[in-house]
Scaffold this motif. Sequence first.
Motif, short mmCIF file in Angstrom:
data_model
loop_
_atom_site.label_atom_id
_atom_site.label_comp_id
_atom_site.label_asym_id
_atom_site.label_seq_id
_atom_site.Cartn_x
_atom_site.Cartn_y
_atom_site.Cartn_z
N ARG A 5 0.83 -1.20 0.00
CA ARG A 5 0.00 0.00 0.00
C ARG A 5 0.87 1.25 0.00
O ARG A 5 0.53 2.25 -0.65
N ARG A 6 1.99 1.21 0.70
CA ARG A 6 2.92 2.35 0.67
C ARG A 6 3.44 2.59 -0.75
O ARG A 6 3.55 3.74 -1.19
N LYS A 7 3.75 1.50 -1.45
CA LYS A 7 4.22 1.63 -2.84
C LYS A 7 3.15 2.25 -3.73
O LYS A 7 3.44 3.09 -4.58
N GLU A 8 1.91 1.83 -3.53
CA GLU A 8 0.81 2.37 -4.33
C GLU A 8 0.63 3.87 -4.07
O GLU A 8 0.40 4.64 -4.99
N ILE A 9 0.72 4.25 -2.82
CA ILE A 9 0.61 5.67 -2.48
C ILE A 9 1.79 6.43 -3.06
O ILE A 9 1.62 7.54 -3.58
N ALA A 10 2.98 5.85 -3.01
CA ALA A 10 4.15 6.51 -3.60
C ALA A 10 3.95 6.72 -5.10
O ALA A 10 4.33 7.77 -5.64
N LYS A 11 3.34 5.75 -5.79
CA LYS A 11 3.04 5.92 -7.21
C LYS A 11 2.06 7.08 -7.42
O LYS A 11 2.21 7.88 -8.34
N ALA A 12 1.05 7.12 -6.57
CA ALA A 12 0.06 8.19 -6.67
C ALA A 12 0.72 9.55 -6.44
O ALA A 12 0.42 10.52 -7.15
N ILE A 13 1.62 9.61 -5.48
CA ILE A 13 2.34 10.86 -5.20
C ILE A 13 3.13 11.29 -6.44
O ILE A 13 3.12 12.46 -6.82
N ALA A 14 3.80 10.35 -7.08
CA ALA A 14 4.57 10.67 -8.28
C ALA A 14 3.66 11.22 -9.38
O ALA A 14 4.03 12.19 -10.08
N ASP A 73 2.94 11.90 5.13
CA ASP A 73 2.76 11.66 6.57
C ASP A 73 2.08 10.31 6.79
O ASP A 73 2.42 9.59 7.73
N ALA A 74 1.14 9.98 5.94
CA ALA A 74 0.39 8.73 6.10
C ALA A 74 1.26 7.50 5.88
O ALA A 74 1.02 6.46 6.48
N ILE A 75 2.25 7.60 5.02
CA ILE A 75 3.05 6.41 4.72
C ILE A 75 4.33 6.32 5.54
O ILE A 75 5.07 5.35 5.41
#
Length: 76
Positions: A5-14, A73-75
């Motif tokens: 889930r952290r990786k998915e959020i990191a993709k979204a951030i990018a 902050d969430a990740i």
Amino acid sequence: MNAQRRKEIAKAIALIEDAIAILDSVAEEEREAYDNLPESLQYSERGERMEECAEAIEYVSSELTDQIDSLNDAIE
């Protein structure tokens, strides 16, 4: 939160960062177009609309930047 889930959020951030870069470029172009108008046209309805659009785009870009901070902050 797990690693996936952290990786998915990191993709979204990018992706959001890419969107911010596009928005910043468009806002800058709109500002330049406004600045290049003759002063009499800057105060016209068209000029005012150009300035309002640039401001709106800059606002959205700023808000997205704030949301990236929240996601980071969430990740953590």
